[in-house]
Design a protein around this motif. Structure first.
Motif, mmCIF file in Angstrom:
data_model
loop_
_atom_site.group_PDB
_atom_site.id
_atom_site.type_symbol
_atom_site.label_atom_id
_atom_site.label_comp_id
_atom_site.label_asym_id
_atom_site.label_seq_id
_atom_site.Cartn_x
_atom_site.Cartn_y
_atom_site.Cartn_z
ATOM 1 N N UNK A 150 6.599 44.163 93.288
ATOM 2 C CA UNK A 150 6.034 45.142 94.144
ATOM 3 C C UNK A 150 4.865 44.810 94.616
ATOM 4 N N UNK A 151 3.963 43.703 93.959
ATOM 5 C CA UNK A 151 2.871 43.286 94.237
ATOM 6 C C UNK A 151 2.998 42.320 95.530
ATOM 7 N N UNK A 152 4.188 41.464 95.360
ATOM 8 C CA UNK A 152 4.349 40.546 96.370
ATOM 9 C C UNK A 152 4.859 41.171 97.665
ATOM 10 N N UNK A 153 5.581 42.485 97.499
ATOM 11 C CA UNK A 153 5.740 43.174 98.598
ATOM 12 C C UNK A 153 4.471 43.669 99.532
ATOM 13 N N UNK A 154 3.360 44.077 98.441
ATOM 14 C CA UNK A 154 2.283 44.651 99.035
ATOM 15 C C UNK A 154 1.532 43.402 99.806
ATOM 16 N N UNK A 155 1.565 42.544 99.197
ATOM 17 C CA UNK A 155 0.815 41.168 99.630
ATOM 18 C C UNK A 155 1.204 40.877 101.231
ATOM 19 N N UNK A 156 2.571 41.024 101.292
ATOM 20 C CA UNK A 156 3.380 40.577 102.592
ATOM 21 C C UNK A 156 2.880 41.577 103.752
ATOM 22 N N UNK A 157 2.651 42.983 103.093
ATOM 23 C CA UNK A 157 2.381 44.092 104.368
ATOM 24 C C UNK A 157 0.809 43.733 104.418
#
Lengths: 138, 101
Positions: free
Chosen positions: A115-122
């Motif tokens: 989730x955090x990785x996706x958030x970082x991409x965003x």
């Protein structure tokens, strides 16, 4: 074809949605780690599982992640000797859910990280878009 | 000699508005900048509308947090772009008004 800087936002959103669905399943498993059957000798709560699949979004042409299916873990239940339990059978054995808290915790950590990785991409794509738009200012 | 200046009075209406082309007539039928601006504006309004709808759906519990955030970010991005473009257009007109005559 969608703007390459817009697509990662959508994909990351899909990823975050998928991971939150996973967290939901994990929280159900943890919450029901002690849920026994209602009647004597009845089966307790069965551990739930979740799996994902990739899917091409028709609108944007980007490959998103999607929940493939929710399943039930068919592994054997834990059996404990507890004659006082309402769910105990005539021998005093109670069937407990096949939930392993360690496994659930490890799963939760992983969901958290993804989730955090996706958030970082965003965050990253948003920053790039902002920086590009800022070129028009000055 | 004087002819060239007197002809300016016959020029089609010059309006200082970004959505109306300076030479009303042939340029307007072609489309060009005018229609581009129009479609950009429509797109902006649509994005903002969609974002508001998603935000309301989120408050009502019908949309996920991720979807709401995504839409609001899209709206923010669009608004930023619009404001940047507007600032540029205004700056262009200011530049024209500062022109030495």
């Amino acid at each position: 074809m969608i703007d390459p800087l817009k697509a990662p936002g959508k994909i990351a959103t899909a990823g975050m949605s998928a991971q939150s669905a996973r967290l939901l399943v994990i929280s159900e498993n943890i919450a029901n780690a002690q849920s026994v059957g209602a009647t004597s000798g009845a089966d307790p709560y069965s551990r739930k599982t979740i799996s994902f699949k990739s899917e091409v979004d028709r609108l944007s042409g980007a490959t998103m992640v999607k929940v493939a299916q929710y399943g039930i873990d068919r592994s054997p239940f834990r059996v404990e000797q507890d004659p006082g339990n309402p769910a105990a059978d005539k021998d005093g054995n109670v069937k407990l859910p096949n939930v392993n808290l360690m496994v659930e915790m490890a799963d939760m950590r992983e969901a958290n990280r993804v989730y955090q990785a996706n958030l970082q991409v965003f965050r990253q794509t948003r920053e790039l878009v902002s920086m590009t738009i800022d070129l028009m200012r000055t | 000699m004087i002819d060239a200046i007197s002809k300016t009075a016959q020029l089609p209406d010059l309006q200082m508005s970004p959505s109306t082309p300076v030479t009303a007539g042939k340029a307007a039928t072609v489309g060009g900048f005018d229609s581009v601006m129009k479609s950009v504006a429509a797109d902006t309004v649509n994005t903002l509308y969609k974002s508001e709808m998603t935000a309301v759906a989120g408050i009502n519990g019908k949309a996920s947090i991720q979807q709401v955030v995504d839409q609001v970010m899209a709206a923010e991005r669009t608004l930023q772009t619009t404001i940047a473009v507007r600032d540029k257009v205004v700056a262009a007109y200011q530049e024209i008004s500062r022109m030495a005559i």
